[in-house]
Design an enzyme around this catalytic site. Structure first.
Site, mmCIF file in Angstrom:
data_model
loop_
_atom_site.group_PDB
_atom_site.id
_atom_site.type_symbol
_atom_site.label_atom_id
_atom_site.label_comp_id
_atom_site.label_asym_id
_atom_site.label_seq_id
_atom_site.Cartn_x
_atom_site.Cartn_y
_atom_site.Cartn_z
ATOM 1 N N TYR A 236 -41.294 0.261 19.300
ATOM 2 C CA TYR A 236 -40.968 0.736 20.646
ATOM 3 C C TYR A 236 -41.601 -0.183 21.677
ATOM 4 C CZ TYR A 236 -39.970 4.275 24.190
ATOM 5 O OH TYR A 236 -39.484 4.948 25.279
ATOM 6 N N SER A 237 -40.787 -0.687 22.595
ATOM 7 C CA SER A 237 -41.288 -1.596 23.619
ATOM 8 C C SER A 237 -40.610 -1.315 24.947
ATOM 9 C CB SER A 237 -41.036 -3.057 23.225
ATOM 10 O OG SER A 237 -41.379 -3.931 24.290
ATOM 11 N N ASN A 238 -41.402 -0.946 25.945
ATOM 12 C CA ASN A 238 -40.861 -0.703 27.277
ATOM 13 C C ASN A 238 -40.255 -1.958 27.887
ATOM 14 O OD1 ASN A 238 -41.591 2.170 28.002
ATOM 15 N ND2 ASN A 238 -43.545 1.411 27.273
ATOM 16 N N SER B 193 -39.749 8.028 29.938
ATOM 17 C CA SER B 193 -38.855 7.304 29.030
ATOM 18 C C SER B 193 -37.503 7.960 28.811
ATOM 19 C CB SER B 193 -39.541 7.102 27.680
ATOM 20 O OG SER B 193 -40.457 6.050 27.749
#
Length: 384
Positions: free
Chosen positions: A198-200, A92
């Site tokens: 939080y989101s990829n 990340s």
């Protein structure tokens, strides 16, 4: 951050539950200067190995120059040590590179952070309550979009994070559109702009926007705009390449929800499963150079750097906030550091620098089930 094989640590997610726990320490302690000989940092690195991490590599850069340390092994079979020059999957931490490119495009007038996702990717974010017409690029970059994180999908977990599935599918190629499609099969986490999660998927979409705005893949733009100007010789955007360039160590995982059981060599994998959310490879020295240059204004004009550093507070975590691909953390001694964490199969990393870009630290664990990254940060910047 306690590195372990969970959905978060194994798929390029930076904010693990353990990191959040570590960052809730009181801020009452007075500010302390880091020790001149980095002795506390070396102790913390060795403690991570004692806690079960196969090997650690860390490099600090400050007014005195560059200092590196390693501990443990880079290869459990041969006993070969880790190297200060190791390349590793940064997961990340990729997000800061992607956000930097988006902000450069804004500075050039080629897009606006207030553009909707639908402006650039019409119809892509749609279904089960998702609506790209109501989500801005800014909300992608600071995780206030509410878009479901594709790595939370149960089938994705079974296929790529647990032993039986990973060993069969480690070489799968997944397109950005496929990853977004996984997210669209679920409902959003919240109405855009009303919360933080939080989101990829946000950064997979940001990579797609870069391609639409420039005509080039996000990796090409990162190489042209960041890697080449800063001469980051150990940094790459591998795409579908499953190997890690030398010099490098092996990466290890339990491929299970707990830290028990067999240890697997997971070095080889197709990083397209992370895409613009976390597919990059780098070294500690390169990451220090990148974050120092970023915070010192070498990559972004003042207005865009200000936007990147405009953060959203995280409920229940008083000393951590999130900007545009950039985290602001206040350590126990009151020192602020800017950077990002990253976790992917067999690799847990953190890269940080002070607000003036003059004191940086980057490190990597080549195992994802043990150790405390935050402890090493505290040691370097606070002398604890």
């Amino acid at each position: 951050m306690r590195a372990r094989t969970t959905l978060v640590a194994a798929t390029a997610v930076a904010l693990t539950t353990a990191l959040t726990t570590a960052l809730t320490t009181a801020l009452a302690a007075p500010a302390l200067a880091a020790t001149d000989d980095h002795a506390a940092t070396g102790t913390a690195v060795r403690a991570a190995v004692a806690a079960g991490v196969p090997g650690v590599t860390a490099t600090a850069q400050d007014r005195r120059g560059t200092w590196s340390t390693t501990a443990g092994v880079g290869n459990l079979r041969t006993g070969a040590p880790r190297s200060a020059d190791d390349r590793y999957r940064i997961a990340s931490i990729t997000k800061t590179f992607v956000a930097t490119v988006v902000l450069q495009l804004e500075a050039e007038g080629r897009l606006s952070l207030d553009d909707t996702v639908d402006t650039w990717l019409p119809g892509v974010v749609r279904g089960h309550g998702h609506d790209g017409r109501r989500i801005t690029l800014r909300q992608l970059l600071n995780h206030t979009s509410g878009i479901y994180d594709y790595t939370s999908d149960p089938e994705f977990t079974t296929r790529y994070l647990l032993a039986d599935g990973f060993l069969k599918h480690r070489n799968d190629t997944r397109t950005p559109g496929e990853l977004v499609g996984i997210a669209m099969a679920h409902g959003p986490d919240f109405t855009p702009g009303t919360s933080w999660s939080y989101s990829n998927t946000n950064y997979v979409l940001a990579g797609m926007v870069i391609e639409k705005a420039t005509g080039h893949g996000f990796g090409q733009e990162i190489e042209r705009r960041v890697i080449e100007p800063l001469r980051l010789r150990a940094t790459s955007v591998p795409g579908t390449r499953s190997t890690v360039p030398s010099p490098s160590s092996r990466a290890y995982s339990k491929l299970a929800p707990t830290a028990e059981g067999r240890t697997y060599d997971v070095t080889r994998l197709n990083p397209s499963l992370a895409s613009a959310a976390g597919e990059m490879i780098s070294s500690s020295a390169d990451l220090n150079r990148f974050y120092s240059a970023l915070l010192r204004g070498r990559l972004l004009p003042p207005q865009q750097l200000k936007e990147m550093k405009t953060t959203v507070r995280l409920d229940g975590v008083p000393n951590l906030s999130y900007g545009l691909g950039l985290m602001d953390q206040t350590l126990s001694c009151g020192v602020h550091v800017w950077g990002h964490t990253g976790g992917i199969h067999g690799s847990a990393s953190v890269a940080t620098t002070t607000a003036d870009g003059r004191h940086s630290l980057a490190l990597n664990f080549n195992g994802d089930w043990a150790g405390d990254l935050n402890q090493v940060l505290e040691a370097e910047y606070c002398g604890n």
